[in-house]
Scaffold this motif. Structure first.
Motif, short mmCIF file in Angstrom:
data_model
loop_
_atom_site.label_atom_id
_atom_site.label_comp_id
_atom_site.label_asym_id
_atom_site.label_seq_id
_atom_site.Cartn_x
_atom_site.Cartn_y
_atom_site.Cartn_z
N LEU A 1 3.31 67.97 -9.35
CA LEU A 1 4.04 66.82 -8.82
C LEU A 1 4.79 67.14 -7.54
O LEU A 1 4.89 66.29 -6.65
CB LEU A 1 5.04 66.31 -9.87
CG LEU A 1 4.42 65.92 -11.22
CD1 LEU A 1 5.51 65.53 -12.21
CD2 LEU A 1 3.42 64.78 -11.04
N PHE A 2 5.32 68.35 -7.44
CA PHE A 2 6.11 68.73 -6.27
C PHE A 2 5.67 70.10 -5.75
O PHE A 2 6.43 71.07 -5.85
CB PHE A 2 7.60 68.75 -6.60
CG PHE A 2 8.13 67.44 -7.11
CD1 PHE A 2 8.36 66.39 -6.24
CD2 PHE A 2 8.38 67.27 -8.46
CE1 PHE A 2 8.84 65.18 -6.72
CE2 PHE A 2 8.86 66.06 -8.95
CZ PHE A 2 9.09 65.01 -8.07
N PRO A 3 4.45 70.19 -5.23
CA PRO A 3 4.01 71.47 -4.68
C PRO A 3 4.70 71.71 -3.33
O PRO A 3 5.14 70.74 -2.69
CB PRO A 3 2.51 71.25 -4.49
CG PRO A 3 2.37 69.78 -4.30
CD PRO A 3 3.44 69.14 -5.12
N SER B 1 4.51 78.66 -9.52
CA SER B 1 4.06 78.66 -10.92
C SER B 1 3.14 79.84 -11.24
O SER B 1 3.23 80.43 -12.31
CB SER B 1 3.35 77.35 -11.25
OG SER B 1 2.19 77.19 -10.45
N ASP B 2 2.25 80.19 -10.30
CA ASP B 2 1.33 81.30 -10.55
C ASP B 2 2.10 82.60 -10.77
O ASP B 2 1.78 83.37 -11.69
CB ASP B 2 0.35 81.45 -9.39
CG ASP B 2 -0.70 80.35 -9.37
OD1 ASP B 2 -0.81 79.63 -10.39
OD2 ASP B 2 -1.40 80.21 -8.36
N MET B 3 3.09 82.85 -9.93
CA MET B 3 3.86 84.09 -10.08
C MET B 3 4.71 84.07 -11.34
O MET B 3 4.95 85.11 -11.96
CB MET B 3 4.74 84.32 -8.85
CG MET B 3 4.00 84.93 -7.68
SD MET B 3 3.00 86.38 -8.11
CE MET B 3 4.24 87.49 -8.76
N VAL B 4 5.18 82.89 -11.75
CA VAL B 4 5.94 82.79 -12.99
C VAL B 4 5.04 83.17 -14.17
O VAL B 4 5.47 83.88 -15.09
CB VAL B 4 6.52 81.37 -13.18
CG1 VAL B 4 7.12 81.20 -14.57
CG2 VAL B 4 7.58 81.09 -12.12
N GLY C 1 1.62 73.19 -19.74
CA GLY C 1 2.36 72.67 -18.59
C GLY C 1 1.42 72.20 -17.49
O GLY C 1 1.62 71.14 -16.88
N SER C 2 0.38 72.99 -17.22
CA SER C 2 -0.61 72.62 -16.20
C SER C 2 -1.30 71.32 -16.56
O SER C 2 -1.49 70.43 -15.71
CB SER C 2 -1.65 73.73 -16.05
OG SER C 2 -1.07 74.94 -15.65
N PHE D 1 7.44 75.29 -14.80
CA PHE D 1 6.88 75.57 -13.48
C PHE D 1 5.41 75.19 -13.40
O PHE D 1 4.94 74.72 -12.35
CB PHE D 1 7.08 77.05 -13.13
CG PHE D 1 8.43 77.35 -12.56
CD1 PHE D 1 8.71 77.12 -11.23
CD2 PHE D 1 9.44 77.85 -13.37
CE1 PHE D 1 9.96 77.39 -10.70
CE2 PHE D 1 10.70 78.12 -12.86
CZ PHE D 1 10.96 77.88 -11.51
N ALA D 2 4.67 75.40 -14.48
CA ALA D 2 3.26 74.99 -14.50
C ALA D 2 3.14 73.48 -14.40
O ALA D 2 2.21 72.95 -13.78
CB ALA D 2 2.59 75.50 -15.78
#
Length: 205
Positions: free
Chosen positions: A30-32, A36-39, A64-65, A24-25
């Protein structure tokens, strides 16, 4: 809702949870938009519940980020080289592209530092950083530092609030809205200033 998600995720093997956090990070760049933040916050709550460990969550989230940022960076680099400066896009002049790139070379490193704190613009910043040919080594260092600090905050919030992460979700939603509105206002200000300056120069000539 979050309690159910926490229960289901906590039933997974820790390595799978780490990989989900990494994914998710990564994909956010690439696909916002991506949750990811909540994950990462959920990962932090699992750290507080002793299901996961702080350092691995931080490493996978930051990794990941960083990988996602550099992927978008590489795409921007290649698109600039093969398409934008080739003259194939008629409504974009090379002069206008170079103006954007010069501005980004001037302020881009500051934007990379702030990158993780600017929801909704993360993918754009990484793309333009590549398009503007920013130094790769500085880009990696600054984007990693930005992600490290931001993810540390998110994990800590998850640890503090535990299963009651609805409060974190509400806070992040409010924060995102404020940042997005402020960004839009700032962009409109720059556009208006540009046209005023352009018209002023036209009258003076």
């Amino acid at each position: 809702m979050f309690e159910e998600i926490l229960t289901r995720i906590s039933e997974l093997s820790p390595i799978w949870i780490y990989l989900v956090i990494f994914f998710f990070a990564f994909i956010e760049n690439l696909f916002p938009p991506s949750p990811s933040d909540m994950v990462v916050v959920i990962g932090g709550s699992l750290v507080g519940a002793s299901v996961l460990h702080f350092v691995p969550v931080l490493i996978f989230a930051t990794g990941g980020s960083l990988v996602g940022f550099l992927t978008a960076f590489a795409i921007g680099w290649q698109i600039d080289k093969r398409i934008l400066h080739s003259g194939k896009i008629k409504f974009l002049t090379i002069e206008s592209i170079e103006k954007v790139e010069n501005a980004f070379r001037k302020y881009g490193y500051f934007l990379i530092i702030a990158n993780r704190f600017l929801p909704g613009t993360r993918a754009v910043i990484s793309f333009f950083a590549g398009m503007s040919r920013l130094n790769v080594h500085f880009t990696v260092l600054l984007s990693a530092a930005s992600a490290l600090i931001w993810n540390s905050i998110l994990i800590s919030l998850g640890m503090v609030f535990g299963e009651n992460i609805q409060k974190v979700d509400a806070f992040l939603n409010t924060y995102n809205q404020i940042v997005i509105v402020a960004t839009v206002v700032f962009i409109l200000f720059l556009i208006i200033r540009y046209f005023i300056k352009k018209n002023k120069n036209k009258f003076q000539n």
